[in-house]
Each structure stands twice: as C-alpha cells, then as structure tokens.
Write a protein that holds these residues in place. Structure first.
Motif, PDB file in Angstrom:
ATOM      1  N   PRO A   1     -27.101  66.832  89.296  1.00 14.51           N
ATOM      2  CA  PRO A   1     -25.534  67.700  89.256  1.00 14.51           C
ATOM      3  C   PRO A   1     -25.004  67.403  90.634  1.00 14.51           C
ATOM      4  O   PRO A   1     -23.861  67.171  90.683  1.00 14.51           O
ATOM      5  CB  PRO A   1     -26.025  69.004  88.954  1.00 14.51           C
ATOM      6  N   ALA A   2     -25.598  67.719  91.615  1.00 19.38           N
ATOM      7  CA  ALA A   2     -24.772  67.617  93.047  1.00 19.38           C
ATOM      8  C   ALA A   2     -24.449  66.310  93.502  1.00 19.38           C
ATOM      9  O   ALA A   2     -23.350  66.237  93.782  1.00 19.38           O
ATOM     10  CB  ALA A   2     -25.894  68.311  94.168  1.00 19.38           C
ATOM     11  N   GLN A   3     -25.271  65.287  93.343  1.00 17.07           N
ATOM     12  CA  GLN A   3     -24.865  64.049  93.417  1.00 17.07           C
ATOM     13  C   GLN A   3     -23.531  63.531  92.431  1.00 17.07           C
ATOM     14  O   GLN A   3     -22.880  62.916  92.881  1.00 17.07           O
ATOM     15  CB  GLN A   3     -25.977  63.060  93.273  1.00 17.07           C
ATOM     16  N   THR A   4     -23.878  63.870  91.199  1.00 18.72           N
ATOM     17  CA  THR A   4     -23.058  63.518  90.338  1.00 18.72           C
ATOM     18  C   THR A   4     -21.617  64.081  90.569  1.00 18.72           C
ATOM     19  O   THR A   4     -20.402  63.464  90.279  1.00 18.72           O
ATOM     20  CB  THR A   4     -23.644  63.847  88.834  1.00 18.72           C
ATOM     21  N   ASN A   5     -21.494  65.154  90.988  1.00 20.32           N
ATOM     22  CA  ASN A   5     -20.155  66.008  91.368  1.00 20.32           C
ATOM     23  C   ASN A   5     -19.610  65.086  92.345  1.00 20.32           C
ATOM     24  O   ASN A   5     -18.326  65.052  92.477  1.00 20.32           O
ATOM     25  CB  ASN A   5     -20.316  67.602  91.907  1.00 20.32           C
ATOM     26  N   LEU A   6     -20.124  64.783  93.404  1.00 19.50           N
ATOM     27  CA  LEU A   6     -19.770  63.969  94.442  1.00 19.50           C
ATOM     28  C   LEU A   6     -19.354  62.510  93.916  1.00 19.50           C
ATOM     29  O   LEU A   6     -18.271  62.102  94.338  1.00 19.50           O
ATOM     30  CB  LEU A   6     -20.912  63.903  95.725  1.00 19.50           C
ATOM     31  N   VAL A   7     -19.886  61.899  92.985  1.00 15.82           N
ATOM     32  CA  VAL A   7     -19.585  60.535  92.313  1.00 15.82           C
ATOM     33  C   VAL A   7     -18.283  60.863  91.637  1.00 15.82           C
ATOM     34  O   VAL A   7     -17.295  60.267  91.804  1.00 15.82           O
ATOM     35  CB  VAL A   7     -20.754  60.171  91.641  1.00 15.82           C
TER      36      VAL A   7
ATOM     37  N   VAL B   1     -19.386  54.663  98.929  1.00 11.13           N
ATOM     38  CA  VAL B   1     -19.028  55.086 100.294  1.00 11.13           C
ATOM     39  C   VAL B   1     -18.902  56.485 100.298  1.00 11.13           C
ATOM     40  O   VAL B   1     -19.661  57.075 101.415  1.00 11.13           O
ATOM     41  CB  VAL B   1     -17.355  54.602 100.459  1.00 11.13           C
ATOM     42  N   ALA B   2     -18.647  57.390  99.437  1.00 10.17           N
ATOM     43  CA  ALA B   2     -18.893  58.799  99.604  1.00 10.17           C
ATOM     44  C   ALA B   2     -20.438  59.278  99.579  1.00 10.17           C
ATOM     45  O   ALA B   2     -20.596  60.188 100.684  1.00 10.17           O
ATOM     46  CB  ALA B   2     -18.327  59.589  98.139  1.00 10.17           C
ATOM     47  N   LEU B   3     -21.453  58.546  99.281  1.00 11.77           N
ATOM     48  CA  LEU B   3     -22.645  58.772  99.322  1.00 11.77           C
ATOM     49  C   LEU B   3     -23.374  58.606 100.705  1.00 11.77           C
ATOM     50  O   LEU B   3     -24.048  59.094 101.291  1.00 11.77           O
ATOM     51  CB  LEU B   3     -23.524  58.011  98.186  1.00 11.77           C
ATOM     52  N   PHE B   4     -22.761  57.413 101.217  1.00  9.12           N
ATOM     53  CA  PHE B   4     -23.150  56.823 102.484  1.00  9.12           C
ATOM     54  C   PHE B   4     -22.469  58.072 103.553  1.00  9.12           C
ATOM     55  O   PHE B   4     -23.170  58.166 104.696  1.00  9.12           O
ATOM     56  CB  PHE B   4     -22.331  55.653 102.742  1.00  9.12           C
ATOM     57  N   ASN B   5     -21.429  58.559 103.366  1.00 10.32           N
ATOM     58  CA  ASN B   5     -20.901  59.222 104.232  1.00 10.32           C
ATOM     59  C   ASN B   5     -20.884  60.561 104.221  1.00 10.32           C
ATOM     60  O   ASN B   5     -20.440  61.641 104.885  1.00 10.32           O
ATOM     61  CB  ASN B   5     -19.329  58.910 104.382  1.00 10.32           C
TER      62      ASN B   5
END
Length: 436
Positions: free
Chosen positions: A337-343, A431-435
């Motif tokens: 969930p947390a990662q998917t929200n960011l994606v 890019v969002a996950l990298f940063n």
C-alpha cells in the motif's frame, strides 16, 4: 527503511515530489519505440523459447549503457545501471507470447506459426500485451538514462521469460536474481488492460491479482459393459458427482468474504457409447487471494474426492489421485500500500489525476507477485496500462458490446496512445521511488 502510511501521506503531499516529476517530451523517441513494438508484435515467441526476444531486449539495454546479463532463468535478461548512491529500483517486463492465431485484421498482425509438443501447427501472438510491456520497458529505460540528473541509485531492468506458464519469475529467483546481482528496494511493473481506455492507468492497493493453481484429478472406477452397469463402478458418474460437490467448497466451506474460484476446465473419460471406462480425468484451475484460502481449497478437494469414491464402494487403493502442479503455481499479487500510494501520486502528477483510475482486483494471475513473496519482503506494485482505443471503448459502453479480452485472438491495443502513457507513468514512478 520501510515507508509507513503516515510518511507516505507526507510524501504524497510534498511539493518536492511535484517538482521531481519528469515532464517528458517523447516526440522524437516514439518512432523508434513504435518500430520496436511492431517488430516484437510480429515476431512473438512462446514460453521457454524467447531467445531472439531476449537478445533484442539485451541489445537495447546494452546500447543505453547498462551492464547486461543474458540467459537468466531461461532467456531472461538483467540490466544494471548505477547512478550514484541511492536505492535500487527494479522494473520488470515479461517477454513470452501465446499459442493463439491472431485475428485482429491489422496489417502488422503476427503470422508466426510453430509446431507444438503434440506435433500440431499453432499460431503465435502477443495476446496478453507483452509486446506493449517490453516496448514501454525499453522506452522507460531510455528516459531514465536521458534524465539521470533527476534520480540517484541503481536501476535494475529485468526482462522475464515464461510468465504465461508461471515459471519465469521462479526460474530467475532460483538463479539468484536478488543475490547474484543486486537486491532491489522497490519493484514495479505494468500490465496492459483490455478494459481500460488507452491514455489512462488503473491500480489498486493490496490484493490486485489472484493466486493460480492447476490441479489434475484422476478418478478411478471398475469398467465394463454399458448394458450391465450393476457389475461396474462407473467413474463417469463419480466424476459428475465430484464436479458438483467441488462447487460447494466455495459456496459452503469458505467465508463469503474471501474470494475463491474453483473451475473444472476439462473432463475426459470413456471411448465408446456402450463401454463403462476405468478412469476419468479432470483438470481444474483454482483462484484466490488469501494463501490460507488456497490451502483450504486443495485440502477440501482431496477430502471430497476421497469421500465420494468411498461412498461409491471403491477400495482405498482406487481412490482418486489429486495432483497440484506446484511448478506452475503462482501466488496472488499484493500491491504494497505505501509504495503503491507513492506510485499512484507520481503517475497522477505525470499524466493528470483524471487519467489515474481505481480498479477492483481480478481473478487473473501473474507471477510478478512472487517477487514480493521472497524472504527479502520487497515492496511491489503492478499497475494496469489502458490499452483500449478510446472511441471503441465509448462505443462498447453505449452498445453494451463486449471488448476483446486479454488472450483473445482479436485483442489489439491502441499502441500509439498506450506506449507514451506507459513510458511516462513508469518513468515517473521510478523517479519518485528513487527520490523518496
């Protein structure tokens, strides 16, 4: 560090994330990507045979400066590109086609045929959109290399074979994907959708695709003459009782709040009108999200088949055999969930919030889910990339006509719209996950 729901919410609201979104101008790069798509579409290869496809992907990554390893877990490809210190983000595509004769009527339709294991000539096509996946994958790699100043870390590009038979992810993991190369901190993938308009993306937190099991049941009996059924124990009658009884597993043994599908897809027994056979064979597919439900399905199938055989008067030695094809089994896909929200937020920033849709979970399966079930417990996210021509989508809504589904001989995604959408979505998600 694991992202919490609170920190994810703060990140999603952060102006910094907005500033990190890539404003990609794909005008100059799309002709080459479309050419790659058409080449891949016209030269599909079946599971375990993706040799030339793997070489094409490897060549693209090598040209971009990746450190490339071929023939991982079959004809899989791993490409690594280190760009300073930071997390490792893995982007995965699948590469295999399906034994389907294409009937789209497109000028670029696949005309490939092969001889299958039974000696029959079968057509081959990318009926599940893996050509879209691979082309978006290469386009994303190009953009991330072009915009290296926007991110830091290690980019891990994985082209996985044999997804359609549930074997590719297992094979690559078995050969040390996370130990011989680098362990990702985040894993993302896309899958083209046959029910979402091109230009849009859809995704869901939590369970998004089902676990899949293939099960063979061999039902024994005592054969004889059809005119003297009282001297036999008819396995066809036992099989008929079994097919009906299996439906009670979902309807009466499992919670109605837990999704479960048990489908008997094949039944074969007997060879002549007046002969009662000795055996009937059933083939089943099982689907669920919760691993406990999957285990309960299998346990119930074994119990029910044995009970019916006993009630028919068979000796224990002739009880049915239940074989679960563990080598083909794949778990459900659970979007962290947390990662998917960011994606989700990063894609909305890139293509517009109105083009990012919520979607229900589906009972189709994908071995991508395996990457999130290893001991490393890596967060994963798979999102759906709209593939339906927008005009055809609107017409289908108006008329109530059914659109060609994935695995249909008539499935033809609107690649000119889907590809740039996929590249923008995946590049910005990475890019969002990298940063973060």
């Amino acid at each position: 560090m694991k992202l919490t729901y609170l920190s994810a919410a703060l990140l999603l609201a952060s102006p910094l994330l907005q500033a990190q979104s890539l404003d990609l101008n794909l005008t100059n790069s799309m002709p080459a990507i479309e050419k790659l798509y058409l080449d891949l579409h016209q030269s599909p290869e079946l599971s375990y045979h993706e040799q030339q496809t793997g070489k094409k992907i490897a060549a693209q990554l090598t040209k971009l400066g990746f450190e490339v390893t071929e023939n991982v877990g079959g004809y899989g490809v791993v490409g690594l590109l280190k760009n300073g210190n930071g997390p490792t983000v893995m982007i995965r595509t699948d590469t295999d086609g399906l034994p389907i004769t294409e009937q789209t009527g497109k000028a670029y339709a696949s005309k490939v045929t092969v001889t299958d294991a039974q000696g029959a000539t079968v057509g081959v096509m990318h009926g599940c959109g893996h050509d879209i996946h691979m082309s978006s994958f290469v386009g994303t790699a190009q953009q991330l290399v072009k915009h290296k100043d926007a991110w830091q870390g290690t980019l891990m590009m994985v082209a996985q074979p044999a997804e359609e038979v549930g074997a590719g992810a297992k094979a690559m993991l078995y050969e040390g994907l996370f130990t011989q190369y680098v362990k990702p901190d985040h894993i993302i993938a896309l899958h083209v959708s046959a029910s979402v308009p091109a230009g849009k993306v859809a995704l869901k937190n939590g369970y998004t695709m089902a676990s899949v099991d293939s099960v063979d049941i061999s039902i024994k009996g005592k054969g004889g003459h059809g005119a003297y059924p009282h001297t036999t124990i008819d396995p066809i009658v036992i099989a008929a009782r079994t097919v009906l009884a299996l439906q009670t597993i979902t309807s009466r043994e499992l919670s109605p709040l837990e999704p479960s599908v048990i489908t008997v897809g094949s039944i074969h027994g007997g060879a002549k009108h007046n002969v009662i056979s000795d055996e009937v064979k059933l083939q089943l597919t099982l689907r669920s999200y919760n691993p406990d439900i999957r285990n309960a399905q299998i346990a119930a199938i074994k119990r029910i088949t044995a009970g019916i055989a006993q009630s028919a008067g068979l000796d224990e030695a002739l009880y049915p055999t239940v074989h679960v094809h563990e080598d083909e089994s794949i778990p459900s896909t659970y979007n962290t969930p947390a990662q998917t929200n960011l994606v989700r937020q990063s894609i909305a920033n890139a293509i517009g919030a109105g083009n990012v849709l919520d979607t229900p979970a589906v009972m189709a399966g994908e071995d991508f889910g395996l990457y999130g079930r290893t001991d490393e417990n890596i967060p994963i996210t798979l999102f759906w990339l709209g593939g339906v021509n927008q005009q055809k989508y609107v017409e289908a809504i108006k008329t109530g006509n059914t659109l060609p589904s994935l695995h249909s001989s008539k499935f033809a995604p609107d690649y000119k719209v889907a590809l740039p959408t996929g590249i923008k979505a995946m590049s910005n998600a990475a890019v969002a996950l990298f940063n973060q």
